[in-house]
Motif scaffolding. Structure first.
Motif, PDB file in Angstrom:
ATOM      1  N   UNK A  92       0.822  -1.205   0.000  1.00 38.27           N
ATOM      2  CA  UNK A  92       0.000   0.000   0.000  1.00 38.27           C
ATOM      3  C   UNK A  92       0.859   1.259   0.000  1.00 38.27           C
ATOM      4  N   UNK A  93       0.482   2.185  -0.850  1.00 40.65           N
ATOM      5  CA  UNK A  93       1.167   3.483  -0.929  1.00 40.65           C
ATOM      6  C   UNK A  93       0.158   4.601  -0.654  1.00 40.65           C
ATOM      7  N   UNK A  94       0.627   5.652  -0.027  1.00 34.82           N
ATOM      8  CA  UNK A  94      -0.141   6.878   0.101  1.00 34.82           C
ATOM      9  C   UNK A  94       0.146   7.719  -1.136  1.00 34.82           C
ATOM     10  N   UNK A  95      -0.891   8.030  -1.911  1.00 28.44           N
ATOM     11  CA  UNK A  95      -0.744   8.781  -3.158  1.00 28.44           C
ATOM     12  C   UNK A  95      -1.474  10.112  -3.008  1.00 28.44           C
ATOM     13  N   UNK A  96      -0.763  11.202  -3.212  1.00 29.21           N
ATOM     14  CA  UNK A  96      -1.387  12.525  -3.157  1.00 29.21           C
ATOM     15  C   UNK A  96      -1.296  13.168  -4.543  1.00 29.21           C
ATOM     16  N   UNK A  97      -2.325  13.897  -4.878  1.00 29.51           N
ATOM     17  CA  UNK A  97      -2.405  14.593  -6.168  1.00 29.51           C
ATOM     18  C   UNK A  97      -2.522  16.084  -5.895  1.00 29.51           C
ATOM     19  N   UNK A  98      -1.598  16.867  -6.481  1.00 28.93           N
ATOM     20  CA  UNK A  98      -1.634  18.303  -6.219  1.00 28.93           C
ATOM     21  C   UNK A  98      -2.557  19.015  -7.202  1.00 28.93           C
ATOM     22  N   UNK A  99      -2.698  20.315  -7.020  1.00 29.60           N
ATOM     23  CA  UNK A  99      -3.653  21.087  -7.821  1.00 29.60           C
ATOM     24  C   UNK A  99      -3.261  21.151  -9.295  1.00 29.60           C
ATOM     25  N   UNK A 100      -2.009  20.868  -9.590  1.00 37.03           N
ATOM     26  CA  UNK A 100      -1.553  20.881 -10.987  1.00 37.03           C
ATOM     27  C   UNK A 100      -1.702  19.517 -11.645  1.00 37.03           C
ATOM     28  N   UNK A 101      -2.142  18.513 -10.890  1.00 38.93           N
ATOM     29  CA  UNK A 101      -2.369  17.197 -11.456  1.00 38.93           C
ATOM     30  C   UNK A 101      -1.208  16.233 -11.286  1.00 38.93           C
ATOM     31  N   UNK A 102      -0.099  16.680 -10.708  1.00 35.96           N
ATOM     32  CA  UNK A 102       1.048  15.793 -10.492  1.00 35.96           C
ATOM     33  C   UNK A 102       0.805  14.927  -9.258  1.00 35.96           C
ATOM     34  N   UNK A 103       1.268  13.675  -9.316  1.00 41.87           N
ATOM     35  CA  UNK A 103       1.058  12.743  -8.211  1.00 41.87           C
ATOM     36  C   UNK A 103       2.378  12.355  -7.561  1.00 41.87           C
ATOM     37  N   UNK A 104       2.315  12.166  -6.264  1.00 38.06           N
ATOM     38  CA  UNK A 104       3.471  11.738  -5.469  1.00 38.06           C
ATOM     39  C   UNK A 104       3.002  10.584  -4.593  1.00 38.06           C
ATOM     40  N   UNK A 105       3.718   9.452  -4.654  1.00 35.46           N
ATOM     41  CA  UNK A 105       3.343   8.256  -3.898  1.00 35.46           C
ATOM     42  C   UNK A 105       4.500   7.821  -3.020  1.00 35.46           C
ATOM     43  N   UNK A 106       4.168   7.316  -1.838  1.00 37.46           N
ATOM     44  CA  UNK A 106       5.185   6.798  -0.931  1.00 37.46           C
ATOM     45  C   UNK A 106       4.619   5.564  -0.244  1.00 37.46           C
ATOM     46  N   UNK A 107       5.392   4.489  -0.205  1.00 40.04           N
ATOM     47  CA  UNK A 107       4.945   3.254   0.433  1.00 40.04           C
ATOM     48  C   UNK A 107       4.968   3.433   1.942  1.00 40.04           C
ATOM     49  N   UNK A 108       3.796   3.274   2.581  1.00 45.58           N
ATOM     50  CA  UNK A 108       3.663   3.522   4.007  1.00 45.58           C
ATOM     51  C   UNK A 108       2.661   2.558   4.625  1.00 45.58           C
ATOM     52  N   UNK A 109       2.865   2.232   5.886  1.00 42.11           N
ATOM     53  CA  UNK A 109       1.873   1.468   6.632  1.00 42.11           C
ATOM     54  C   UNK A 109       0.691   2.371   6.963  1.00 42.11           C
ATOM     55  N   UNK A 110      -0.495   1.766   6.999  1.00 45.45           N
ATOM     56  CA  UNK A 110      -1.713   2.487   7.391  1.00 45.45           C
ATOM     57  C   UNK A 110      -1.984   3.675   6.465  1.00 45.45           C
TER      58      UNK A 110
END
Length: 346
Positions: free
Chosen positions: A301-319
């Motif tokens: 599972x990764x936490x994926x965030x999407x910014x207002x410009x549409x770019x995504x950043x994902x990081x593998x994290x617990x919970x």
């Protein structure tokens, strides 16, 4: 979890990387302690000076004893810390864990530095009584060992982890946060193989410095710098800590939480939890591909965030599900606040 409550110590955090790194460090220091006098054996007196009373040497050992005595001292220190970790696991948390790591770091630097100083002082002398003084070298070694211990203690000091509590309903995009409530979510992940690689590269860099310090070879920065810099870079990419508060998402990389990346709720459009593996991310570590930027330290599972410009950043994290739910709640709150302020201006 509300502000004002104590953040609990890490529970279930992956410490295998620290164990493997300590094992690599212990083996590397042991090899250096034995190898330094052995490599210079044809240029050393027998016996050689091993103790100084002020300016002049006043004690000696055979080359074999000079190699085995510090090696034995190091083994005792390593076994003592290993016993504390194995049999006192419940007690060896937080400050105690940081103290044992600091002891290994400081002890390794102290013993290998002292060994290099002894070899250098005896090098190319016919008698141990003619060995060079070591006062300046000893002061430098003590300072370096103290710095190594301090940095290790700071890196291993206790930090908060994900607080206990019920998980949100699977698939729930938003966590209910009462108005005025201050919340925090924390998570951490470590890749033990990257930490092991960083430790091995660090020992190689240390060997590249100690051999010239012993007088055996000339200092070759083209050998030391690549090992040292790669070790630092790999270590910084081997772990990540995430924190979600009312200010948004904060990611700190490496044992010191630096470098770091931050997003405020107003910067983000959405957050979600998503299953990813190294094949999708393009490998391990910090990766950039068609999916955006991914910090892949373990598959899952990764936490994926999407910014207002549409770019995504994902990081593998617990919970990651709970972190995404809380972020979406904060994003919605930020949007409502922006709309309210807009209406007020009209």
């Amino acid at each position: 979890m509300t502000d004002g409550e104590p953040i609990p110590e890490e529970r279930g955090a992956p410490h295998r990387g620290a164990v493997w790194g300590a094992a690599a460090w212990s083996a590397g220091v042991l090899v250096l302690l034995v190898a330094l006098p052995w490599a210079a054996r044809h240029r050393l007196p027998d016996p050689l000076a091993t103790h100084w009373g002020g300016h002049d040497p006043d004690g000696s050992m055979s080359p074999t004893g000079a190699a085995l005595f510090p090696a034995g001292t190091w083994l005792v220190l390593v076994l003592a810390t290993a016993a504390l970790h194995r049999f006192g696991r419940r007690a060896a948390t937080g400050r105690a864990r940081g103290a044992t790591g600091a002891a290994l770091a400081a002890g390794g630097v102290l013993l290998t530095g002292a060994q290099a100083s002894i070899v250098h002082a005896n090098l190319d002398h016919a008698r141990w009584q003619d060995a060079d003084p070591v006062g300046t070298a000893v002061a430098a070694v003590v300072a370096a060992s103290a710095l190594a211990g301090l940095l290790t203690w700071l890196a291993a000091r206790p930090r908060g982890a994900t607080p206990a509590g019920p998980r949100p309903t699977p698939g729930a995009p938003v966590m209910a946060v009462p108005p005025g409530e201050q919340v925090v979510w924390l998570s951490r992940v470590v890749n033990p193989w990257l930490q092991l690689t960083a430790a091995v590269l660090g020992v190689c860099a240390m060997g590249g410095l100690l051999a010239p310090a012993s007088g055996l070879i000339a200092l070759n920065w083209s050998l030391v710098v690549p090992f040292a810099s790669t070790s630092v870079i790999v270590l910084a990419c081997s772990s990540v800590r995430a924190r979600v508060t009312a200010r948004g998402l904060h990611l700190g990389f490496g044992p010191f939480g630096w470098p770091a990346r931050r997003w405020s709720p107003a910067d983000l459009e959405s957050a979600r939890a998503e299953q990813r593996g190294p094949a999708q991310a393009g490998g391990w570590g910090y990766r950039i591909n068609g999916l955006g930027t991914t910090v892949m330290l373990r598959r899952g599972t990764c936490l994926v965030v999407r910014n207002r410009r549409g770019a995504e950043f994902a990081v593998s994290l617990d919970d990651a599900e709970r972190g995404a739910a809380l972020l979406n709640s904060l994003i919605a709150r930020s949007d409502r606040t922006a709309v309210t302020h807009g209406d007020d201006h009209r």
